[in-house]
Enzyme design. Structure first.
Site, PDB file in Angstrom:
ATOM      1  N   ARG A 134       0.839  -1.208   0.000  1.00 30.95           N
ATOM      2  CA  ARG A 134       0.000   0.000   0.000  1.00 30.95           C
ATOM      3  C   ARG A 134       0.871   1.255   0.000  1.00 30.95           C
ATOM      4  O   ARG A 134       0.550   2.246  -0.645  1.00 30.95           O
ATOM      5  CB  ARG A 134      -0.906  -0.003   1.230  1.00 30.95           C
ATOM      6  CG  ARG A 134      -1.950  -1.112   1.237  1.00 30.95           C
ATOM      7  CD  ARG A 134      -2.624  -1.163   2.602  1.00 30.95           C
ATOM      8  NE  ARG A 134      -3.634  -2.196   2.726  1.00 30.95           N
ATOM      9  CZ  ARG A 134      -3.376  -3.451   3.077  1.00 30.95           C
ATOM     10  NH1 ARG A 134      -2.134  -3.849   3.279  1.00 30.95           N
ATOM     11  NH2 ARG A 134      -4.359  -4.329   3.206  1.00 30.95           N
ATOM     12  N   ASP A 196      -9.494  -4.401   8.776  1.00 29.81           N
ATOM     13  CA  ASP A 196      -8.557  -5.384   9.351  1.00 29.81           C
ATOM     14  C   ASP A 196      -9.187  -6.031  10.602  1.00 29.81           C
ATOM     15  O   ASP A 196      -9.031  -7.225  10.861  1.00 29.81           O
ATOM     16  CB  ASP A 196      -7.240  -4.702   9.774  1.00 29.81           C
ATOM     17  CG  ASP A 196      -6.707  -3.763   8.708  1.00 29.81           C
ATOM     18  OD1 ASP A 196      -5.566  -3.908   8.282  1.00 29.81           O
ATOM     19  OD2 ASP A 196      -7.467  -2.861   8.289  1.00 29.81           O
ATOM     20  N   ARG A 199     -11.625  -8.586   9.636  1.00 34.06           N
ATOM     21  CA  ARG A 199     -10.922  -9.825   9.227  1.00 34.06           C
ATOM     22  C   ARG A 199     -10.458 -10.603  10.466  1.00 34.06           C
ATOM     23  O   ARG A 199     -10.576 -11.837  10.533  1.00 34.06           O
ATOM     24  CB  ARG A 199      -9.704  -9.449   8.362  1.00 34.06           C
ATOM     25  CG  ARG A 199     -10.099  -8.953   6.989  1.00 34.06           C
ATOM     26  CD  ARG A 199      -8.946  -8.362   6.211  1.00 34.06           C
ATOM     27  NE  ARG A 199      -9.339  -8.054   4.836  1.00 34.06           N
ATOM     28  CZ  ARG A 199      -8.767  -7.149   4.061  1.00 34.06           C
ATOM     29  NH1 ARG A 199      -7.748  -6.431   4.509  1.00 34.06           N
ATOM     30  NH2 ARG A 199      -9.184  -6.939   2.840  1.00 34.06           N
TER      31      ARG A 199
HETATM   32  C1  LIG Z   1      -6.471  -3.313  -0.482  1.00 36.17           C
HETATM   33  C2  LIG Z   1      -6.646  -3.105   0.930  1.00 36.17           C
HETATM   34  O1  LIG Z   1      -6.182  -2.135   1.505  1.00 36.17           O
HETATM   35  C3  LIG Z   1      -7.332  -4.102   1.702  1.00 36.17           C
HETATM   36  O2  LIG Z   1      -8.139  -4.893   1.170  1.00 36.17           O
HETATM   37  O3  LIG Z   1      -7.067  -4.185   2.917  1.00 36.17           O
END
Ligand SMILES: CC(=O)C(=O)O
Ligand SMILES: NC(=O)C1=CN([C@@H]2O[C@H](COP(=O)(O)OP(=O)(O)OC[C@H]3O[C@@H](n4cnc5c(N)ncnc54)[C@H](O)[C@@H]3O)[C@@H](O)[C@H]2O)C=CC1
Length: 546
Positions: A134, A196, A199
């Site tokens: 990134r 994040d 996830r």
């Molecule tokens: C591409 C990106 O920053 C993500 O999917 O976390």
């Protein structure tokens, strides 16, 4: 009649200590600038809310899809530079209107459709290629953001602005600074580690065969490779995942590694990520537009927290109100978590610093000879040459040498061969670097923010006007240092040059230079050149040089 269902505030005083000890109000993003605190305003009608999304690529589409399906706003304005594709996407979305609450969809490649938005989401920019980090997108996307922010602020000065483009934390810092000191603090923030964290929750929940919503924990820090899992505060249900002082085992470490690798993994499979970021963006928009005060990890200024000193933006859990970040929850970190957070802040600052320091003029433009002039710091130096000059705008400390000008005898054709190959047009800095490496246009800076390369006849006029010393850089350097009217002279010559040669012989290669965004004399010159160049580029891939 008083509202019978006002929130019950009678117990609030019992939690004042908790709030003071564990949260801080939003932090001004620039220690040197005064900040305007956000004021509470009454809530409007939900369906009267307007959201604009800038950037209708994969991520923009993911955001629209999630926002429409969750009935988040009454009007959705879509903006992209690619008008044709935008029209197609907007029509496609409109044709699904029978399946959700009514949302008016507007679309344009200009910003008037965004007027009076309550929230603007910026997803425009370059995305990672497989395997690319990134952070490598920083210069390209910063330049795009510099074009977008003034338009957003012009049409929606009161909007809350959410940055999604990567590298998300640095883009958020840049957007906050571009918004200026009068823009209320916390009103620009980044999607950060919201994704994040989702996830993270999902992976833990899948491992334990539970609902992800029962996993309470955060990924903080960078939205990217140096993100930090706060294992010490993860709870599943109400139960702590780890005992106090217990370190995460290998399985937990692998879970975090998998969170970090998620984007790389998906990009290697389908080329981009978009659905989950779309959903997290909708989740954030909902919190802001409904003023829910939901705590979500988003990117905000963290200077002063965990001993971070720079104006760095990173994610921490924040309560979100209609003004964006309302308060930041200061999690109790273990020593190692705190050290990792500081390391993350340092590495982000290293990448952000050169852009950050040159983002806004450091001093008021000076008046000389009736013309607004850039300061010497803004215009670091001009290297005169027989056919070209190269103007570097960057960190003054990085410019260490002042070399002799271009060797006489070099022609435009020769210069073009080096810098003008179509492949390099997308990366003018690389083109300029090639010039430096080949000593064609010797300059002494190896690192900078933006490079502007101008070739063309105006230089001839420039030489004529300045006399025979024009080719002596040292003399010119002295002239710049001691005589501000010199810059006015350069400006007026450039102006003549643009007028005389417009549409014909200018070649401009620019990574939108800081100068372009300023109302100073050189900026005023370069904008029409840039516009001409962009028009020219649409007509032909390889412009001719006269
Ligand atoms: C591409 C990106 O920053 C993500 O999917 O976390
Ligand atoms: N924060 C996060 O969690 C995530 C961030 N991203 C980032 O979002 C950004 C967009 O990614 P994608 O949509 O996949 O890229 P994409 O290439 O599919 O779309 C980018 C869009 O931006 C538009 N655009 C470029 N310059 C513009 C300008 N000046 N004004 C208006 N529109 C402009 C392009 O025309 C294009 O439609 C990337 O920087 C990507 O890394 C992607 C996924 C997750």
């Amino acid at each position: 009649m008083p509202n019978l269902v006002e929130p019950d505030t009678q117990f609030r005083e019992h939690f004042v200590d908790f709030r003071v000890a564990k949260t801080v109000n939003t932090i001004p993003y620039d220690a040197s600038l005064p900040q305007k605190p956000a004021k509470d305003t009454p809530l409007g009608n939900h369906s009267s809310k307007k959201v604009t999304i800038v950037g209708m690529g994969q991520v923009g589409l993911g955001c629209v899809c999630a926002i429409l399906n969750q009935d988040i706003c009454g009007t959705l304005a879509l903006i992209d530079i690619s008008a044709k594709k935008l029209e197609g996407e907007a029509k496609d979305f409109q044709q699904g209107s029978a399946f959700h609450q009514h949302t008016t969809i507007l679309a344009s490649d200009t910003y008037d459709v965004s007027e009076n938005s309550d929230m603007v989401v910026i997803t425009a920019g370059v995305a990672q290629q497989p395997g690319e980090s990134r952070l490598s997108l920083v210069d390209r996307n910063a330049n795009i953001l510099k074009k977008i922010m003034p338009e957003v602020l012009k049409y929606s000065p009161n909007a809350t602005i959410l940055i999604v483009s990567n590298p998300c934390d640095i883009m958020t810092a840049i957007a906050a600074k571009l918004a200026g000191p009068d823009f209320p603090q916390g009103k620009v923030f980044g999607a950060g580690t919201c994704l994040d964290t989702s996830r993270f929750q999902t992976l833990i929940a899948q491992s334990m065969d539970l609902d992800p919503k029962n996993v309470h924990g955060y990924i903080i820090g960078e939205h990217g490779d140096s993100s930090i899992p706060v294992w010490s505060s993860v709870r599943v249900g109400a139960l702590p995942l780890l005992e106090p002082g217990e370190e995460p085992n290998d399985t937990l470490k692998k879970i975090h590694k998998s969170v970090v690798n998620s984007a790389y993994d998906i990009i290697s499979l389908k080329g981009y990520t978009n659905w989950a970021i779309g959903m997290s963006t909708a989740y954030i928009c909902k919190a802001v537009l409904n003023d829910t005060r939901t705590i979500i990890p988003v990117s905000t200024c963290v200077r002063g927290l965990y001993d971070v000193e720079g104006d760095v933006f990173l994610s921490l859990p924040c309560s979100l109100s209609s003004h964006g970040v309302q308060r930041v929850a200061v999690l109790p970190l273990t020593d190692s978590e705190k050290a990792t957070f500081q390391k993350c802040a340092k590495s982000i600052w290293e990448v952000q610093k050169p852009i950050w320091e040159n983002l806004l003029p450091k001093s008021e433009p000076k008046e000389a000879g009736g013309t607004m002039l850039p300061s010497l710091q803004e215009l670091l130096f001009i290297v005169p040459a027989a056919w070209a000059y190269l103007c570097l705008v960057g960190s003054p400390s990085k410019v260490t040498h002042f070399y002799t000008p271009i060797v006489s005898g070099n022609s435009l054709a020769e210069a073009w061969e080096i810098v003008g190959s179509p492949a390099l047009l997308n990366s003018p800095f690389e083109a300029a670097q090639q010039c430096v490496q080949t000593d064609l246009i010797p300059v002494g800076a190896s690192e900078r923010q933006s490079v502007l390369v101008l070739f063309g006849p105006p230089f001839v006029a420039y030489e004529e006007e300045l006399g025979s010393d024009a080719g002596q850089p040292q003399l010119l350097h002295d002239a710049i240092a001691t005589d501000f009217s010199f810059l006015a002279k350069v400006d007026s010559i450039c102006r003549q040059g643009v007028e005389k040669t417009a549409g014909a012989s200018w070649l401009l290669l620019a990574e939108t230079c800081a100068v372009l965004n300023r109302s100073v004399s050189l900026g005023a010159v370069q904008v029409p050149v840039m516009a001409w160049w962009e028009a020219k580029m649409e007509q032909t891939a390889t412009p001719s040089i006269m």
